[in-house]
Design a protein around this motif. Structure first.
Motif, PDB file in Angstrom:
ATOM      1  N   LEU A 116      28.277  -8.267  50.791  1.00 32.00           N
ATOM      2  CA  LEU A 116      27.256  -9.006  50.058  1.00 32.00           C
ATOM      3  C   LEU A 116      25.923  -8.264  50.089  1.00 32.00           C
ATOM      4  CD1 LEU A 116      28.038 -12.646  51.243  1.00 32.00           C
ATOM      5  CD2 LEU A 116      28.734 -11.527  49.118  1.00 32.00           C
ATOM      6  N   LYS A 117      25.174  -8.357  49.011  1.00 30.27           N
ATOM      7  CA  LYS A 117      23.878  -7.682  48.916  1.00 30.27           C
ATOM      8  C   LYS A 117      22.888  -8.183  49.951  1.00 30.27           C
ATOM      9  CE  LYS A 117      23.780  -6.526  43.983  1.00 30.27           C
ATOM     10  NZ  LYS A 117      23.088  -6.768  42.711  1.00 30.27           N
ATOM     11  N   GLU A 118      23.058  -9.433  50.383  1.00 34.18           N
ATOM     12  CA  GLU A 118      22.095 -10.015  51.315  1.00 34.18           C
ATOM     13  C   GLU A 118      22.155  -9.377  52.696  1.00 34.18           C
ATOM     14  OE1 GLU A 118      24.404 -13.925  53.003  1.00 34.18           O
ATOM     15  OE2 GLU A 118      23.786 -13.941  50.908  1.00 34.18           O
ATOM     16  N   ARG A 119      23.191  -8.593  52.970  1.00 32.00           N
ATOM     17  CA  ARG A 119      23.293  -7.933  54.267  1.00 32.00           C
ATOM     18  C   ARG A 119      22.209  -6.871  54.400  1.00 32.00           C
ATOM     19  NH1 ARG A 119      25.543 -11.989  56.449  1.00 32.00           N
ATOM     20  NH2 ARG A 119      27.577 -12.497  55.585  1.00 32.00           N
ATOM     21  N   ASP A 120      21.808  -6.602  55.642  1.00 34.14           N
ATOM     22  CA  ASP A 120      20.749  -5.616  55.854  1.00 34.14           C
ATOM     23  C   ASP A 120      21.299  -4.204  55.663  1.00 34.14           C
ATOM     24  OD1 ASP A 120      22.050  -4.856  58.237  1.00 34.14           O
ATOM     25  OD2 ASP A 120      20.825  -6.201  59.453  1.00 34.14           O
ATOM     26  N   ASP A 121      20.386  -3.228  55.657  1.00 33.07           N
ATOM     27  CA  ASP A 121      20.782  -1.846  55.371  1.00 33.07           C
ATOM     28  C   ASP A 121      21.833  -1.327  56.349  1.00 33.07           C
ATOM     29  OD1 ASP A 121      18.977  -1.995  53.358  1.00 33.07           O
ATOM     30  OD2 ASP A 121      17.591  -0.473  54.127  1.00 33.07           O
ATOM     31  N   LEU A 122      21.725  -1.721  57.621  1.00 34.55           N
ATOM     32  CA  LEU A 122      22.686  -1.241  58.618  1.00 34.55           C
ATOM     33  C   LEU A 122      24.098  -1.714  58.282  1.00 34.55           C
ATOM     34  CD1 LEU A 122      23.462   0.127  61.248  1.00 34.55           C
ATOM     35  CD2 LEU A 122      22.797  -1.953  62.476  1.00 34.55           C
ATOM     36  N   GLU A 123      24.228  -2.992  57.903  1.00 33.05           N
ATOM     37  CA  GLU A 123      25.550  -3.530  57.594  1.00 33.05           C
ATOM     38  C   GLU A 123      26.137  -2.883  56.349  1.00 33.05           C
ATOM     39  OE1 GLU A 123      25.787  -8.068  58.965  1.00 33.05           O
ATOM     40  OE2 GLU A 123      23.922  -7.617  57.924  1.00 33.05           O
ATOM     41  N   VAL A 124      25.281  -2.643  55.337  1.00 31.53           N
ATOM     42  CA  VAL A 124      25.768  -1.969  54.130  1.00 31.53           C
ATOM     43  C   VAL A 124      26.171  -0.530  54.463  1.00 31.53           C
ATOM     44  CG1 VAL A 124      25.149  -1.170  51.814  1.00 31.53           C
ATOM     45  CG2 VAL A 124      24.385  -3.423  52.599  1.00 31.53           C
ATOM     46  N   THR A 125      25.368   0.124  55.297  1.00 32.65           N
ATOM     47  CA  THR A 125      25.680   1.497  55.713  1.00 32.65           C
ATOM     48  C   THR A 125      27.021   1.559  56.432  1.00 32.65           C
ATOM     49  OG1 THR A 125      23.331   2.033  55.953  1.00 32.65           O
ATOM     50  CG2 THR A 125      24.896   3.462  57.079  1.00 32.65           C
ATOM     51  N   LEU A 126      27.252   0.621  57.344  1.00 32.42           N
ATOM     52  CA  LEU A 126      28.512   0.594  58.088  1.00 32.42           C
ATOM     53  C   LEU A 126      29.697   0.349  57.157  1.00 32.42           C
ATOM     54  CD1 LEU A 126      27.455  -1.424  61.274  1.00 32.42           C
ATOM     55  CD2 LEU A 126      27.896   1.033  61.092  1.00 32.42           C
ATOM     56  N   SER A 127      29.498  -0.468  56.138  1.00 30.93           N
ATOM     57  CA  SER A 127      30.582  -0.724  55.179  1.00 30.93           C
ATOM     58  C   SER A 127      30.915   0.542  54.393  1.00 30.93           C
ATOM     59  CB  SER A 127      30.184  -1.845  54.217  1.00 30.93           C
ATOM     60  OG  SER A 127      30.052  -3.077  54.898  1.00 30.93           O
ATOM     61  N   ILE A 128      29.882   1.280  53.970  1.00 27.08           N
ATOM     62  CA  ILE A 128      30.115   2.531  53.238  1.00 27.08           C
ATOM     63  C   ILE A 128      30.820   3.537  54.142  1.00 27.08           C
ATOM     64  CG2 ILE A 128      29.017   4.489  52.089  1.00 27.08           C
ATOM     65  CD1 ILE A 128      26.790   2.576  51.211  1.00 27.08           C
ATOM     66  N   ARG A 129      30.357   3.636  55.400  1.00 25.61           N
ATOM     67  CA  ARG A 129      31.004   4.556  56.344  1.00 25.61           C
ATOM     68  C   ARG A 129      32.473   4.204  56.537  1.00 25.61           C
ATOM     69  NH1 ARG A 129      26.431   5.054  61.121  1.00 25.61           N
ATOM     70  NH2 ARG A 129      25.264   6.811  60.222  1.00 25.61           N
ATOM     71  N   SER A 130      32.764   2.911  56.601  1.00 27.43           N
ATOM     72  CA  SER A 130      34.147   2.479  56.769  1.00 27.43           C
ATOM     73  C   SER A 130      35.008   2.934  55.605  1.00 27.43           C
ATOM     74  CB  SER A 130      34.193   0.948  56.911  1.00 27.43           C
ATOM     75  OG  SER A 130      35.527   0.490  57.010  1.00 27.43           O
ATOM     76  N   VAL A 131      34.491   2.777  54.383  1.00 22.92           N
ATOM     77  CA  VAL A 131      35.233   3.228  53.207  1.00 22.92           C
ATOM     78  C   VAL A 131      35.451   4.735  53.253  1.00 22.92           C
ATOM     79  CG1 VAL A 131      35.148   3.476  50.691  1.00 22.92           C
ATOM     80  CG2 VAL A 131      34.481   1.315  51.744  1.00 22.92           C
ATOM     81  N   LEU A 132      34.421   5.473  53.648  1.00 18.16           N
ATOM     82  CA  LEU A 132      34.533   6.942  53.725  1.00 18.16           C
ATOM     83  C   LEU A 132      35.587   7.370  54.730  1.00 18.16           C
ATOM     84  CD1 LEU A 132      30.754   7.970  53.606  1.00 18.16           C
ATOM     85  CD2 LEU A 132      32.434   8.076  51.755  1.00 18.16           C
ATOM     86  N   ARG A 133      35.824   6.533  55.751  1.00 19.94           N
ATOM     87  CA  ARG A 133      36.814   6.866  56.780  1.00 19.94           C
ATOM     88  C   ARG A 133      38.185   6.283  56.477  1.00 19.94           C
ATOM     89  NH1 ARG A 133      32.694   5.345  61.748  1.00 19.94           N
ATOM     90  NH2 ARG A 133      31.417   7.232  61.618  1.00 19.94           N
ATOM     91  N   GLY A 134      38.325   5.711  55.283  1.00 18.15           N
ATOM     92  CA  GLY A 134      39.617   5.161  54.908  1.00 18.15           C
ATOM     93  C   GLY A 134      39.803   3.700  55.235  1.00 18.15           C
TER      94      GLY A 134
END
Length: 231
Positions: A116-134
């Motif tokens: 969700l967009k309402e999440r802070d930058d850290l949570e969005v960053t962690l989600s992107i990192r997770s996708v990058l790691r499969g």
């Protein structure tokens, strides 16, 4: 004993397609991606489905960050097209929409994760990192909602009585819903009320939850039936 040589960081999957029509959210995602090591020339931005499709036709992307509520349609359509062209592409939905219908449609279309967009930058960053790691990151709010609905389906019970706070819209939410009833887009409502589009989407999400609906038309109809709208 010989020293262990330092490991070389894995190269970032590039290029990246970002599909988002809100300029502030675009800038936020640009900064988050930069913090992960992405250079400006690795990033391609589109503010609607049309431009996004043009970019996708010109080159292949390794990662896509996609909003659902776009000016010319639903981002789920693009997700399906991207997934058809590349079965392994990382596709992360970053959206204010949290209805069951929107979530499941995006995941069925081929989204790798949903935050969700309402999440802070850290949570969005962690989600992107997770996708990058499969990985397949799912926003905690969404995960809890899916689990709750699954448990309710397994053991159906009488629905709890709605409380005043659950059933009654706030004055601000009624104001937003009146604008929705007038046919204004989220962006137009934001401009008229001098608030951000992100805030409008949060109000609309709360309205959907309180009225137990999943669309603008149903929200307006239900609110009128309850006598909540002034026009």
């Amino acid at each position: 004993m010989s020293a262990i040589p330092p490991t070389t960081p894995a190269p970032l999957p590039t290029p990246v397609l970002v599909v988002e029509d809100d300029a502030l959210i675009q800038q936020r995602l640009r900064q988050i991606l930069a913090s992960l090591g992405y250079q400006a020339d690795m990033l391609h931005f589109a503010s609607a489905l049309g431009p996004a499709r043009q970019l996708a036709a010109q080159q292949s992307f390794a990662l896509a960050l996609v909003d659902l509520g776009l000016p010319d349609g639903n981002g789920t359509e693009l997700i399906g097209e991207l997934r058809s062209s590349d079965p392994v592409m990382g596709i992360l939905v970053i959206s204010a929409w949290s209805t069951k219908e929107a979530i499941l449609n995006a995941l069925r279309a081929g989204a790798t994760g949903y935050v969700l967009k309402e999440r802070d930058d850290l949570e969005v960053t962690l989600s992107i990192r997770s996708v990058l790691r499969g990985g397949a990151p799912i926003d905690p709010f969404i995960a809890r909602r899916v689990i709750t609905e699954f448990q309710q389906q397994q053991a159906p019970t009488e629905p709890p009585a709605a409380t005043d706070s659950d059933a009654v819209l706030s004055a601000r939410e009624i104001d937003v819903l009146n604008q929705v009833a007038s046919g204004l887009t989220h962006r137009e409502i934001a401009e008229r009320m001098f608030i951000s589009r992100h805030t409008v989407e949060a109000h609309v999400r709360n309205i959907y939850r309180k009225l137990a609906v999943s669309s603008r038309m149903r929200a307006v109809s239900e609110a009128r039936a309850r006598g909540l709208l002034t026009r």
